[in-house]
Design a protein around this motif. Structure first.
Motif, PDB file in Angstrom:
ATOM      1  N   PHE A  67       0.807  -1.327  -0.050  1.00 30.90           N
ATOM      2  CA  PHE A  67      -0.086  -0.081  -0.081  1.00 30.90           C
ATOM      3  C   PHE A  67       0.870   1.279  -0.071  1.00 30.90           C
ATOM      4  O   PHE A  67       0.584   2.051  -0.666  1.00 30.90           O
ATOM      5  N   LEU A  68       2.076   1.231   0.544  1.00 26.37           N
ATOM      6  CA  LEU A  68       2.966   2.371   0.815  1.00 26.37           C
ATOM      7  C   LEU A  68       3.452   2.807  -0.607  1.00 26.37           C
ATOM      8  O   LEU A  68       3.782   3.553  -0.836  1.00 26.37           O
ATOM      9  N   ALA A  69       4.094   1.324  -1.196  1.00 27.31           N
ATOM     10  CA  ALA A  69       4.622   1.515  -2.356  1.00 27.31           C
ATOM     11  C   ALA A  69       3.688   2.232  -3.657  1.00 27.31           C
ATOM     12  O   ALA A  69       4.049   2.931  -4.601  1.00 27.31           O
ATOM     13  N   PHE A  70       2.192   1.757  -3.491  1.00 20.12           N
ATOM     14  CA  PHE A  70       1.289   2.423  -4.476  1.00 20.12           C
ATOM     15  C   PHE A  70       1.134   4.078  -4.186  1.00 20.12           C
ATOM     16  O   PHE A  70       1.129   4.949  -5.013  1.00 20.12           O
ATOM     17  N   LEU A  71       1.015   4.340  -2.647  1.00 16.77           N
ATOM     18  CA  LEU A  71       0.713   5.850  -2.463  1.00 16.77           C
ATOM     19  C   LEU A  71       1.907   6.640  -2.667  1.00 16.77           C
ATOM     20  O   LEU A  71       1.935   7.764  -3.228  1.00 16.77           O
ATOM     21  N   SER A  72       3.145   5.877  -2.768  1.00 16.37           N
ATOM     22  CA  SER A  72       4.550   6.685  -3.347  1.00 16.37           C
ATOM     23  C   SER A  72       4.341   7.186  -4.722  1.00 16.37           C
ATOM     24  O   SER A  72       5.292   8.080  -5.093  1.00 16.37           O
ATOM     25  N   MET A  73       3.585   6.403  -5.327  1.00 12.63           N
ATOM     26  CA  MET A  73       3.463   6.777  -6.881  1.00 12.63           C
ATOM     27  C   MET A  73       2.418   7.736  -7.283  1.00 12.63           C
ATOM     28  O   MET A  73       2.310   8.223  -8.276  1.00 12.63           O
ATOM     29  N   GLN A  74       1.944   8.370  -6.157  1.00 11.12           N
ATOM     30  CA  GLN A  74       0.806   9.434  -6.417  1.00 11.12           C
ATOM     31  C   GLN A  74       1.367  10.699  -6.845  1.00 11.12           C
ATOM     32  O   GLN A  74       2.634  11.109  -6.443  1.00 11.12           O
ATOM     33  N   ASP A  75       0.625  11.673  -7.837  1.00 10.52           N
ATOM     34  CA  ASP A  75       1.169  12.659  -8.117  1.00 10.52           C
ATOM     35  C   ASP A  75       1.444  13.753  -7.152  1.00 10.52           C
ATOM     36  O   ASP A  75       2.260  14.606  -7.092  1.00 10.52           O
ATOM     37  N   GLN A  76       0.527  13.746  -5.849  1.00 10.57           N
ATOM     38  CA  GLN A  76       0.573  14.632  -4.955  1.00 10.57           C
ATOM     39  C   GLN A  76       0.993  13.863  -3.764  1.00 10.57           C
ATOM     40  O   GLN A  76       0.406  12.987  -3.211  1.00 10.57           O
ATOM     41  N   PRO A  86     -11.067   7.974  -0.075  1.00  6.64           N
ATOM     42  CA  PRO A  86     -11.576   6.673  -0.579  1.00  6.64           C
ATOM     43  C   PRO A  86     -10.974   6.440  -1.962  1.00  6.64           C
ATOM     44  O   PRO A  86     -10.904   5.336  -2.286  1.00  6.64           O
ATOM     45  N   GLY A  87     -10.711   7.545  -2.760  1.00  8.40           N
ATOM     46  CA  GLY A  87     -10.223   7.358  -4.165  1.00  8.40           C
ATOM     47  C   GLY A  87      -9.061   6.547  -4.170  1.00  8.40           C
ATOM     48  O   GLY A  87      -8.514   5.718  -4.968  1.00  8.40           O
ATOM     49  N   HIS A  88      -7.948   6.907  -3.140  1.00  7.84           N
ATOM     50  CA  HIS A  88      -7.010   6.025  -3.132  1.00  7.84           C
ATOM     51  C   HIS A  88      -7.076   4.482  -2.841  1.00  7.84           C
ATOM     52  O   HIS A  88      -6.496   3.522  -3.477  1.00  7.84           O
ATOM     53  N   LEU A  89      -8.242   4.348  -1.904  1.00  4.89           N
ATOM     54  CA  LEU A  89      -8.654   2.672  -1.859  1.00  4.89           C
ATOM     55  C   LEU A  89      -8.944   2.013  -3.102  1.00  4.89           C
ATOM     56  O   LEU A  89      -8.645   0.963  -3.470  1.00  4.89           O
TER      57      LEU A  89
END
Length: 377
Positions: A67-76, A86-89
């Motif tokens: 989950f952290l690997a996924f969040l690290s790829m977010q634009d913001q 919720p959109g992240h999930l």
């Protein structure tokens, strides 16, 4: 949970096995480490947490890592856990779901929701808090489970008969060594010169757990004079699954600690959600084959693994000489991952065949399902 200079570290001591640490420092998104580490610590807490085994703890930490690997790829970039929306999930579900089964991503998201529910109060946005209380809103309905294909009566009978034949040979082998060792210690003059030489080997192995070198003989063959080895594990594990009817993980993690109460052997097994629960197996009286009933077989296995357990210092029932161990004695618990390939090697060595004439593949969950169906037929 303790802090180091780079990030939180969560320590976990399972019911069986050694302590393991989960270090957040190498993971991305450092601002999220502290609340997620606190959530993991809450899941692993010995008094209030629901996680009791290393396998379960590893699974939760793996969910955090992905989950952290996924969040690290977010634009913001995220400044904290309360920036998760919720959109992240939903996006995480879609990305992970592209390479995993619906059931697999469903379990992953359910674990993630349980973790987030244990995050410190106020660390989640209200919209996420409302969502994770009902994980099905994210995962959607789960697909129905496909029924496990059972072994035919012929296949199942062949498995059990072969396992019992091998188990009887294992018992006879170890019983003969026990009798020879006892005679050596009480009346060595009654033994032949060859038997005395063998008994001296047994005496060294019994006292030290180490396997002496014997010219022209494999170390495993020497060890098998007094200990269970990996070559013995397959038929005994087949019988344990068939007689006990427990899940594969529960069978592999059987504890050695037990009591005998009113003709039953009673011990505690760890179930995924319920935690430790008592398990009671009947011990049939004298004259009954211990390879035919769960309680008597448990006590037999307890006796066969006692020496290896003494040298490995591990509380699991399944201990044997593997040639590899953390304390260099060679004695260690048997894992279900090691048991699986042993079962197929064993079946092929005995030329067991399926109904279509092909070599019989031994699948642990299939064997257990067949045993349960037989018990209720």
């Amino acid at each position: 949970m303790s802090e180091n200079t780079t990030g939180p570290v969560v320590r976990f001591t399972p019911m069986t096995g050694r302590e393991r640490t989960y270090d957040f420092a190498p993971l991305p998104c450092p601002p999220l480490h502290a609340p997620l580490a606190a959530a993991l610590q809450a899941r692993l807490a010995p008094d209030t947490g629901s996680i009791l085994t290393l396998a379960s703890a590893d699974t939760y930490f793996g969910t955090i890592r992905r989950f952290l690997a996924f969040l690290s790829m977010q634009d913001q970039p995220l400044a904290g856990l309360d920036d998760v929306r919720p959109g992240h999930l939903y996006t995480y579900r879609d990305i992970e779901g592209a390479t995993r089964s619906a059931a697999g991503i469903g379990r992953e998201l359910a674990q993630l929701c349980r973790l987030l529910q244990d995050a410190p109060y106020g660390s989640l946005h209200s919209s996420v808090w409302d969502l994770i209380k009902a994980p099905r809103k994210i995962t959607g309905p789960q697909p129905p489970r496909t029924a496990v294909q059972l072994y035919s009566q012929r296949e199942y009978t062949a498995l059990l008969q072969t396992a019992r034949t091998d188990a009887a040979e294992i018992i006879a082998r170890l019983t003969a060594s026990e009798e020879l060792l006892a005679a050596f210690r009480t009346a060595p003059d009654t033994l032949s010169e060859q038997d005395q030489a063998t008994a001296r080997l047994l005496d060294v192995m019994d006292r030290t757990g180490r396997i002496p070198h014997v010219e022209g003989q494999r170390k495993q063959d020497t060890a098998s004079l007094l200990f269970l080895t990996l070559a013995d594990a397959a038929p005994l594990f087949v019988l344990a699954l068939a007689l006990g009817g427990l899940r594969v993980t529960e069978t592999a993690d059987l504890p050695s600690q037990h009591v005998v109460n009113h003709g039953d052997v009673v011990f505690r097994i760890t179930q995924r959600e319920a935690g430790p629960v008592p398990c009671r197996w009947e011990i049939r009286g004298e004259g009954h084959d211990p390879l035919e009933s769960a309680g008597a077989f448990y006590l037999l296995l307890h006796q066969l693994t006692e020496r290896s357990r003494r040298f490995s210092c591990a509380p699991q029932l399944w201990n044997l000489w593997t040639g590899r161990s953390t304390n260099l004695s060679g004695h260690a618990p048997l894992s279900r991952h090691a048991a699986s390939p042993l079962l197929n090697t064993w079946a092929h060595r005995h030329h067991l065949t399926a109904d279509d004439g092909q070599p019989l593949t031994v699948q642990m969950h299939r064997l257990r399902a067949t045993a349960r169906a037989q018990a209720h037929s």
